[in-house]
Design a protein around this motif. Structure first.
Motif, mmCIF file in Angstrom:
data_model
loop_
_atom_site.group_PDB
_atom_site.id
_atom_site.type_symbol
_atom_site.label_atom_id
_atom_site.label_comp_id
_atom_site.label_asym_id
_atom_site.label_seq_id
_atom_site.Cartn_x
_atom_site.Cartn_y
_atom_site.Cartn_z
ATOM 1 N N SER A 152 0.816 -1.202 0.000
ATOM 2 C CA SER A 152 0.000 0.000 0.000
ATOM 3 C C SER A 152 0.855 1.259 0.000
ATOM 4 C CB SER A 152 -0.915 0.026 1.226
ATOM 5 O OG SER A 152 -1.628 1.238 1.265
ATOM 6 N N GLY A 153 0.430 2.225 -0.776
ATOM 7 C CA GLY A 153 1.098 3.518 -0.783
ATOM 8 C C GLY A 153 0.356 4.543 0.043
ATOM 9 N N SER A 154 -0.661 4.083 0.762
ATOM 10 C CA SER A 154 -1.501 4.986 1.554
ATOM 11 C C SER A 154 -1.251 4.778 3.038
ATOM 12 C CB SER A 154 -2.979 4.725 1.245
ATOM 13 O OG SER A 154 -3.813 5.416 2.155
ATOM 14 N N ARG A 155 -1.458 5.800 3.806
ATOM 15 C CA ARG A 155 -1.346 5.674 5.257
ATOM 16 C C ARG A 155 -2.573 4.988 5.850
ATOM 17 N NH1 ARG A 155 -1.247 11.776 7.306
ATOM 18 N NH2 ARG A 155 0.065 11.949 5.476
ATOM 19 N N TYR A 156 -3.640 4.872 5.055
ATOM 20 C CA TYR A 156 -4.889 4.316 5.558
ATOM 21 C C TYR A 156 -5.059 2.870 5.110
ATOM 22 C CZ TYR A 156 -5.765 9.276 6.126
ATOM 23 O OH TYR A 156 -5.660 10.596 6.477
ATOM 24 N N PRO A 157 -5.569 2.008 6.009
ATOM 25 C CA PRO A 157 -5.809 0.621 5.613
ATOM 26 C C PRO A 157 -7.023 0.523 4.708
ATOM 27 C CG PRO A 157 -6.628 0.991 7.836
ATOM 28 C CD PRO A 157 -5.956 2.270 7.416
ATOM 29 N N ARG A 158 -7.108 -0.532 3.953
ATOM 30 C CA ARG A 158 -8.175 -0.683 2.969
ATOM 31 C C ARG A 158 -9.045 -1.880 3.302
ATOM 32 N NH1 ARG A 158 -4.327 0.055 -2.293
ATOM 33 N NH2 ARG A 158 -3.020 -1.404 -1.113
ATOM 34 N N SER A 159 -10.246 -1.887 2.762
ATOM 35 C CA SER A 159 -11.210 -2.920 3.120
ATOM 36 C C SER A 159 -11.463 -3.936 2.003
ATOM 37 C CB SER A 159 -12.543 -2.267 3.522
ATOM 38 O OG SER A 159 -13.061 -1.506 2.451
ATOM 39 N N GLY A 160 -10.941 -3.703 0.835
ATOM 40 C CA GLY A 160 -11.169 -4.634 -0.253
ATOM 41 C C GLY A 160 -10.234 -5.822 -0.190
ATOM 42 N N PRO A 161 -10.776 -7.033 -0.303
ATOM 43 C CA PRO A 161 -9.890 -8.209 -0.214
ATOM 44 C C PRO A 161 -8.824 -8.234 -1.308
ATOM 45 C CG PRO A 161 -12.099 -8.837 -0.919
ATOM 46 C CD PRO A 161 -12.175 -7.413 -0.474
ATOM 47 N N ASN A 162 -9.103 -7.646 -2.457
ATOM 48 C CA ASN A 162 -8.120 -7.649 -3.540
ATOM 49 C C ASN A 162 -6.906 -6.787 -3.234
ATOM 50 O OD1 ASN A 162 -9.699 -9.379 -5.053
ATOM 51 N ND2 ASN A 162 -10.711 -7.728 -6.161
ATOM 52 N N GLU A 163 -7.017 -5.950 -2.193
ATOM 53 C CA GLU A 163 -5.883 -5.093 -1.820
ATOM 54 C C GLU A 163 -4.831 -5.857 -1.025
ATOM 55 O OE1 GLU A 163 -5.906 -2.318 -3.165
ATOM 56 O OE2 GLU A 163 -8.003 -1.812 -3.506
ATOM 57 N N TYR A 164 -5.186 -7.042 -0.563
ATOM 58 C CA TYR A 164 -4.311 -7.798 0.328
ATOM 59 C C TYR A 164 -3.630 -8.913 -0.459
ATOM 60 C CZ TYR A 164 -6.397 -5.172 4.076
ATOM 61 O OH TYR A 164 -6.782 -4.142 4.885
ATOM 62 N N ASP A 165 -2.339 -9.028 -0.271
ATOM 63 C CA ASP A 165 -1.585 -9.966 -1.089
ATOM 64 C C ASP A 165 -1.118 -11.211 -0.356
ATOM 65 O OD1 ASP A 165 1.443 -7.875 -1.278
ATOM 66 O OD2 ASP A 165 -0.100 -8.038 0.248
ATOM 67 N N TYR A 166 -1.280 -11.264 0.948
ATOM 68 C CA TYR A 166 -0.953 -12.481 1.681
ATOM 69 C C TYR A 166 -2.091 -12.791 2.643
ATOM 70 C CZ TYR A 166 3.772 -11.992 -0.114
ATOM 71 O OH TYR A 166 4.864 -11.889 -0.943
ATOM 72 N N TRP A 167 -2.359 -14.097 2.753
ATOM 73 C CA TRP A 167 -3.487 -14.548 3.573
ATOM 74 C C TRP A 167 -3.065 -15.714 4.459
ATOM 75 C CZ3 TRP A 167 -8.463 -12.456 3.281
ATOM 76 C CH2 TRP A 167 -8.642 -11.482 2.292
#
Length: 127
Positions: free
Chosen positions: A102-117
């Protein structure tokens, strides 16, 4: 290599509490946003909560606000989900996830934004 391992799931009565933990490997843990998602049988995976890399920002799904609390301990490379006032509809497999790019200081809620599970931990709430 990033690995996420959840623990703390189980069976609890409605109104009870559980605390989930997710231990992460990876030297740059402190730079990742981290999130919790859940998936009930026959349903889509849904967002639960997320916390920024700094710990300063959190975001929750509306149905979890006031009942769930996400936190992180960067010294332990661990993210937590405290779940209170549990309801039968909270029954699901809970997954933690890391957003390492992420290039943002804020966390995101979309599952596609996350690359490890992680592999998930079962939470069952009985009525």
């Amino acid at each position: 290599q990033v690995q996420l391992v959840e623990s703390g799931g189980g069976l609890v009565q409605a109104g009870g509490s559980l605390r989930l933990s997710c231990a992460a490997s990876g030297r740059t843990f402190s730079t990742w946003h981290l999130g919790w998602f859940r998936q009930a049988p026959g349903k889509e995976r849904e967002f639960v909560a997320a916390i920024s890399w700094s710990g300063a920002y959190t975001v929750y799904a509306d149905s979890m606000k006031g009942r769930f609390t996400i936190s992180r301990d960067s010294a332990k490379n661990t993210v937590y989900l405290q779940m209170d006032t549990l309801k039968p509809e909270d029954t699901a497999v809970y997954y933690c996830a890391a957003d390492t790019n992420s290039g943002s200081r804020y966390p995101r809620s979309g599952p596609n934004e996350y690359d490890y599970w992680g592999q998930g931990t079962q939470v069952t709430v009985s009525s």
